[in-house]
Each structure stands twice: as C-alpha cells, then as structure tokens.
Design an enzyme around this catalytic site. Structure first.
Site, short mmCIF file in Angstrom:
data_model
loop_
_atom_site.label_atom_id
_atom_site.label_comp_id
_atom_site.label_asym_id
_atom_site.label_seq_id
_atom_site.Cartn_x
_atom_site.Cartn_y
_atom_site.Cartn_z
N ASP A 39 27.37 41.91 28.72
CA ASP A 39 28.41 40.87 28.68
C ASP A 39 27.79 39.49 28.92
O ASP A 39 28.29 38.69 29.70
CB ASP A 39 29.50 41.18 29.71
N ALA B 126 39.91 42.29 40.12
CA ALA B 126 39.05 41.62 41.11
C ALA B 126 39.35 40.13 41.21
O ALA B 126 39.89 39.54 40.27
CB ALA B 126 37.60 41.81 40.73
N GLY C 162 40.25 38.10 37.68
CA GLY C 162 40.16 38.83 36.42
C GLY C 162 40.36 40.30 36.70
O GLY C 162 39.77 40.83 37.64
N VAL D 24 37.38 36.48 42.99
CA VAL D 24 36.21 35.98 43.71
C VAL D 24 36.67 34.79 44.54
O VAL D 24 37.32 33.88 44.03
CB VAL D 24 35.08 35.56 42.74
N LYS E 2 33.42 38.78 46.12
CA LYS E 2 34.18 39.44 45.07
C LYS E 2 34.99 40.55 45.74
O LYS E 2 34.43 41.44 46.38
CB LYS E 2 33.23 40.01 44.01
C1 PIT Z 1 29.68 32.53 42.66
C2 PIT Z 1 30.71 31.72 42.25
C3 PIT Z 1 31.67 32.25 41.43
C4 PIT Z 1 31.63 33.57 41.05
C5 PIT Z 1 30.59 34.38 41.47
C6 PIT Z 1 29.61 33.86 42.29
C7 PIT Z 1 30.56 35.75 41.02
C8 PIT Z 1 29.48 36.50 41.11
C9 PIT Z 1 29.38 37.86 40.62
C10 PIT Z 1 30.43 38.53 40.02
C11 PIT Z 1 30.24 39.81 39.57
C12 PIT Z 1 29.03 40.45 39.73
C13 PIT Z 1 27.99 39.77 40.32
C14 PIT Z 1 28.16 38.48 40.75
O1 PIT Z 1 28.89 41.73 39.27
O2 PIT Z 1 32.66 31.46 41.00
O3 PIT Z 1 28.73 32.03 43.46
O4 PIT Z 1 31.23 40.49 38.97
#
Ligand code: PIT
Length: 648
Positions: free
Chosen positions: A149, A40, A37, A42, A57
């Site tokens: 959000d 970024a 997205g 992940v 991330k």
């Molecule tokens: C997971 C699996 C997944 C996505 C994430 C974690 C994302 C975590 C996340 C993303 C952010 C943030 C904090 C945590 O600010 O598919 O275990 O943008």
C-alpha cells in the site's frame, strides 16, 4: 517552568476528563486525533516520562473480526523493521478490547500534502525523497515483507524532513520467501499494479515497485498517472499502462518512470537496479544507503537516566531492554535515544513528578514545587547523571549501578524520589556507507520525445505531449495535442489527467484559491462585514501562523462571508456537513460506507495581516479524492461570492 511544562501542568490541574483508555493511564497523555480509518484511529500523545510526543494507533478488537491475523502481522512487521525511514514502533499494549501501538511521531505531515502544497516537486527534491523511499522498501523486501500500500499518504515527514513509511496493515510476508506468489488483492486502486487487478498470483515485491512508479510520478507531476472516478475505467487504464507524460519531465525522469511502470512484472525494474539507477544517482556519490542494523550496545547515558529513575542497575535494565519486549521501558529507552540524537536534555527527574501526578489524577492540588528533588533540579539544572555523580559515594559509578541490591524488578512508578540522588552514573555516543555496486545498470530501451517545451503553458493543452506506455502493444507512444485532447472529457472537476499542465491552469488547490482571491477581490465592495457568534460562543475564527494545508483567500472579505460560501457550495454538491464555530465538517458516503470525511475551517492568517484563509483537513478517505472535492468546493465557493450572484 518552561512553556511545555506549564502546559502539561495546567492540563493536569484542570478537571481531567476520565481517560477512556485506562491501559494508557500514567504512561501517556492523549491529545487530538491525527487520523482515522476503518477500525483504527491514530492519536497524538505525550509519553509522560520523557515528555516526548508519540502517535498511538488504537485498534478496537471487536471491530477487527477476521482482520485480527492482519494486525498481528502488522505488529510483527513493525517490530522487525527498525530503519531510519520506517516509522518506529516503541510499545505495544494489548488489552481485552484494544491494541495500542505506540509509534514515532512525525510532525511534518503526509508527503501527499507536501506535494499538493508545492503543486509538484522539482526533480532534485523528488530524488531526495525517492532515495529515502527506495531505502525503506529495499530494507523491507530484504526482511521478507511486501508493503502493498505504498502511496504518498503513507509516507510521513518528521521535523527534519526525513520520510517515514507507515501503515503496514496490508503488508505480506510469504512463508517461503518473497518468490512465493500472493493472491489477495489489496491496496489503493490508483497505485495497484496491473497483475493485482487481473487477480493473477503476483509477487509482492513487484507490486511495490509498480506503486513506487505511481508515487514517483505523483512527486514529479503533482497528479496521478492513472486516474478515474470510475474504478472499472481506472483499472482499464492501469492495465493498458499508458500515461500522460507532461512536458516538464526530463528524459531521464521519463526513462525511470517507464522502467517502473512496466505492465509486465518481469520487465519491471528490480529494487537492486533502482538503488544504482542513473536518475537516482544523479548528484549523489553513493548508491542508496539502505541496510541498517541496530547497535547491540545500548547508549550508556540513556541507560543511566533510566537506571536512576527506576532505581535499578544498568545491567538489569540493559537486559530488560534488549529483550525487546516493546513495553513502557522499551519505549522510554528509544525515546531517550531520540532525544539525545536531537540534542535535548535526557533528564527524567522533572518528568517523575508529572508521572506521579498522573497517578494521583484525582488530587488536583499537587503542585510541582512541593518535591524537594524537583526544587533542586530547577535551581541547579542537574541531570540525573550529574546528580548521580554528586551523590555517588564511589567514583566508579558503574560498580554501584551494577549492584544487584539496587535493582528492582519490572518497571514501576516510583512512589518517592527522595533517595534517587544516591544512585550513580556515567557516559556517552554513525552510519554505514554501502559501496557502489559493480552491477552494470542497463537503461532499457525507450524512445522518448525530447522536444523542448515551455514550462508555462496556457490553460489548454497547447503543446505536444508525450504519452508513454509499457503495455505490449505500445512501448512508447508520442501523441499530438489533438490526440491528447481526445483523452479529455470536460467536467466541472478538473482531474489531474484531464487538466492542462500547470501554470494558468486551475490544477491545484492553491490555484483554485488563487482564483478565489481574484473573485473575492472583485466583490469586496458588495460585502457587508457582519459580526456574529458562530456556534460554541466563539467570537472569531482561529488565527493560524503555519500556512501548511491553508489556502489564503484575502483580506477583503469577512470570515463569515467565506463560511457561508463554503456552506452553500457543500449544499450544492450534496455533501452533508456539520458546522461547529468556523469549522465545516463534510462527509461523503457510498451506501453505508464512509468514503471521505474532511474539515474546512475558516481562519485568519497571522502572517498575512489576518487575511481570511481556509484550513483544510482530511479526516478519512482517499487523499486524491479529497483534493478533488476540496478544489471543487472552493471553486463553487468562489462562484457563490461572485458579484452576479450577489445582485440576485
Ligand atoms: C505518526 C503520525 C500520524 C500517523 C502515524 C504516525 C501512523 C503510523 C503508523 C500507522 C500504521 C502502521 C505503522 C505506523 O502500521 O499521523 O507519527 O498503521
């Protein structure tokens, strides 16, 4: 060697792809992308030392531009928000070009998928999840942050069905506390509070409470309270604050939704009252447990394992970890703690070799068995702590580990394991129950319709429906069937609000697939099985065991037929797609902006005698939009394989 170790072992012995993120080398092995997205993505990864899965991330600094302060706030928030229902941050790596946030891995996927898989949740299950959401939000607000959000796509499930809040990319922390009004309009339109839309100054907490109302509605109904493909129309609906109340909602559910979805933020329920709300408390003895503090004392077993591995004293390690540097050592400690909580072995010795191997990435001939330490471990299954005890010349092992002569500065990858068994060490490992608040809860004045209604309804809106609104002109409105129908506009795509309530309706993806099944059954004799190679030399579709995000078709059609039907449905909808094997990757763009990217993969279901199924995956974009598009594509795919078309 266990399967997992074999898998990593094979991976390392295979010609390795050069890691494009050198900052992660020796610390993490990257796997598939979990989501993308904006600037970024992940990725799933393995933390090499503990072998635990993490999510990383990755943010490209050059693409961040003006958003850099936002990322810094996101990192700061994650560092400050250590809570059982907030995704844990383990490590932060910053390079010239990237930020890497190493995060807790939640293997259960998004709450969004869970809802649509089940169509909607029972009140009991919705309550179970909503209590966890209240807990996370109350904690975050107490710490001075607003999320801004909140939506089911930002709530992930771990392997124990615990919710974890993610995505703090839009969070705010007003300098002078939460009472300071905010200005920036952000978040997802369908979850946006009315005051956000009008561009007024707003209170960050209040907009989160509104989004929690939308979220609870989605849990209980399986669709959104305010929905429209046209954003201007959507905003008008939100500002009116009127939403459809399906007959299956209990009067208590209607009450809490009414209190959450108040257009006037001053009349919206507070987080304090939510924690003790009768709906939230039903079946529970205690109000929501929300305040958690990390124990200042570190776990001695986890420390011992790390002390042995790093050949440092426990005291110096403890000191380093407590500095909260969010470095590899910090990540290793937290991951060991979570391993211990789930009853897994803490031993790091086997990992040390994997790590060594990573560091000599180019020498692919190294095998595990060459290490004397590893041999001993595999024969005797000794943990580091046990080895320490055996090898320790003193019974008082803590003395030994606290000996500063054994400490080494920083974390370094040990080149040799040979003297590890000479390091020593020991031992072993609850939750607060907040008291019921004495605050009297006021249920608010609400007039709701209690007419008992059948849950199973025909495809049209054939029962009375409640329409509840909180805008100043309408506090509670009961509307009749005809009135409700007048809100509908028949379109090919059934949007949640427009479609009739559940049962017999083509509301969920599941139902669409249910009808596909019937349709495909009808054409079973018309289909000639073909054997083809689809792209990349794959001879058959993937066989899947897990039915999550999978829509079962049936065993009367070939995977190739389904693939072709999906392909033509995408073409009919004007959605460009790429094919790779049995996977179709679709993309919807608005000008230059990617609105949606998704994958539909034809597969075979192991649990259903290899019946054909379609595995859905959202790669990018709004989840409800994705749901509508998938429903539509699958509906069209069904038409594509109808007998009439086949005869043409
Ligand atoms: C997971 C699996 C997944 C996505 C994430 C974690 C994302 C975590 C996340 C993303 C952010 C943030 C904090 C945590 O600010 O598919 O275990 O943008």
């Amino acid at each position: 060697m266990n399967d997992e170790a074999t898998c990593i072992y094979l991976k390392l012995r295979m010609p390795s792809k050069p890691c494009s993120y050198s900052a992660l080398e020796g610390q993490y092995v990257l796997h598939q992308t979990l989501g993308t997205g904006g600037f970024a993505k992940v990725k799933l990864a393995t933390h090499i030392l503990t072998k635990e899965k993490v999510a990383i991330k990755i943010m490209d600094k050059s693409a961040l531009g003006d958003d850099l302060p936002r990322v810094q706030l996101e990192i700061e928030a994650l560092k400050n928000l250590s809570h059982p229902h907030i995704c844990k941050l383990y490590q932060v790596i910053e390079t010239e070009s990237h930020y890497f946030l190493v995060l807790e891995y939640c293997s259960g996927g998004e709450l969004f998928d869970y809802i649509i898989e089940k169509d909607r949740l029972s009140e009991k299950e919705a309550r179970h999840f909503f209590r966890q959401i209240i807990s996370a939000v109350a904690f975050m607000h107490k710490k001075g942050y607003a999320h801004r959000d909140l939506k089911p796509e930002n709530l992930l499930l771990d392997s124990d069905q615990h919710l974890k809040l993610i995505d703090f990319g839009l969070c705010a922390k007003p300098q002078s506390g939460m009472q300071q009004p905010l200005e920036t309009c952000c978040g997802s339109p369908a979850y946006a509070a009315p005051e956000l839309i009008t561009g007024e100054y707003y209170n960050g907490n209040k907009v989160d409470i509104w989004s929690m109302g939308v979220l609870l509605y989605a849990l209980l109904c399986g669709f959104l309270p305010f929905d429209d493909e046209n954003v201007a129309k959507l905003y008008r609906k939100i500002q009116k604050g009127r939403y459809f109340c399906p007959s299956w909602l209990s009067s208590e559910s209607k009450t809490i939704l009414f209190e959450l979805l108040q257009v006037d933020p001053r009349r919206r329920i507070s987080i304090e009252n939510l924690k003790i709300h009768p709906w939230v408390m039903k079946g529970y003895e205690a109000p929501v447990d929300w305040y958690f503090t990390r124990s200042v004392k570190l776990d001695q077993n986890c420390l011992a394992e790390l002390a042995v591995y790093h050949r440092r004293s426990m005291r110096s390690l403890e000191f380093s970890i407590q500095r909260n540097n969010f470095d590899y050592l910090h990540a290793s400690y937290l991951l060991l703690e979570s391993k211990k909580e789930s009853g897994k072995s803490l031993s790091l010795l086997q990992q040390s070799n994997i790590l060594r191997e990573q560091n000599v990435n180019t020498n692919l001939s190294i095998v595990f068995d060459t290490s004397p330490v590893i041999k001993r471990v595999s024969m005797d299954s000794l943990t580091n702590s046990k080895l320490l005890e055996l090898g320790s010349p003193q019974k008082n092992s803590s003395n030994l580990l606290n000996d500063s002569r054994l400490a080494s500065p920083g974390i370094s990858v040990p080149r040799k394991n040979s003297d590890k068994e000479n390091f020593a060490l020991p031992q072993i490992p609850s939750r607060r129950n907040s008291k019921m608040s004495s605050t009297k809860y006021s249920s608010g004045e609400i007039q709701v319709n209690h007419t008992p209604k059948a849950v199973g309804m025909s495809a049209s809106l054939d029962a009375k429906v409640d329409y509840i609104g909180s805008s100043s002109d309408t506090t509670s409105l009961l509307i009749s069937e005809k009135r409700a129908k007048s809100f509908e506009s028949p379109t090919a795509v059934t949007t949640p609000q427009r479609r009739p309530p559940r049962h017999g309706a083509t509301s969920s993806a599941k139902k669409v697939f249910g009808s596909i099944e019937k349709g495909l059954d009808r054409v079973k004799n018309l289909l000639t099985p073909k054997k083809r190679m689809y792209g990349c030399g794959i001879e058959g579709p993937k066989k899947v065991k897990n039915l999550c995000n999978v829509s079962a078709i049936n065993d009367k059609v070939t995977p190739e037929e389904v693939l072709e039907s999906l392909q033509s449905a995408l073409i009919r909808k004007g959605i460009p797609c790429k094919q790779s094997g049995y996977t179709l990757r679709g993309k919807i763009v608005d000008g230059k902006k990617v609105q949606l990217r998704f994958e539909l993969e034809v597969c075979q279901l192991v649990k259903h005698k290899l019946a054909v199924g379609v595995l859905r995956k959202r790669l990018e974009g709004d989840a409800w939009h994705y749901k509508r598009v998938c429903e539509e594509i699958l509906r069209l795919a069904l038409l594509n394989t109808s007998p009439a078309r086949k005869h043409v």
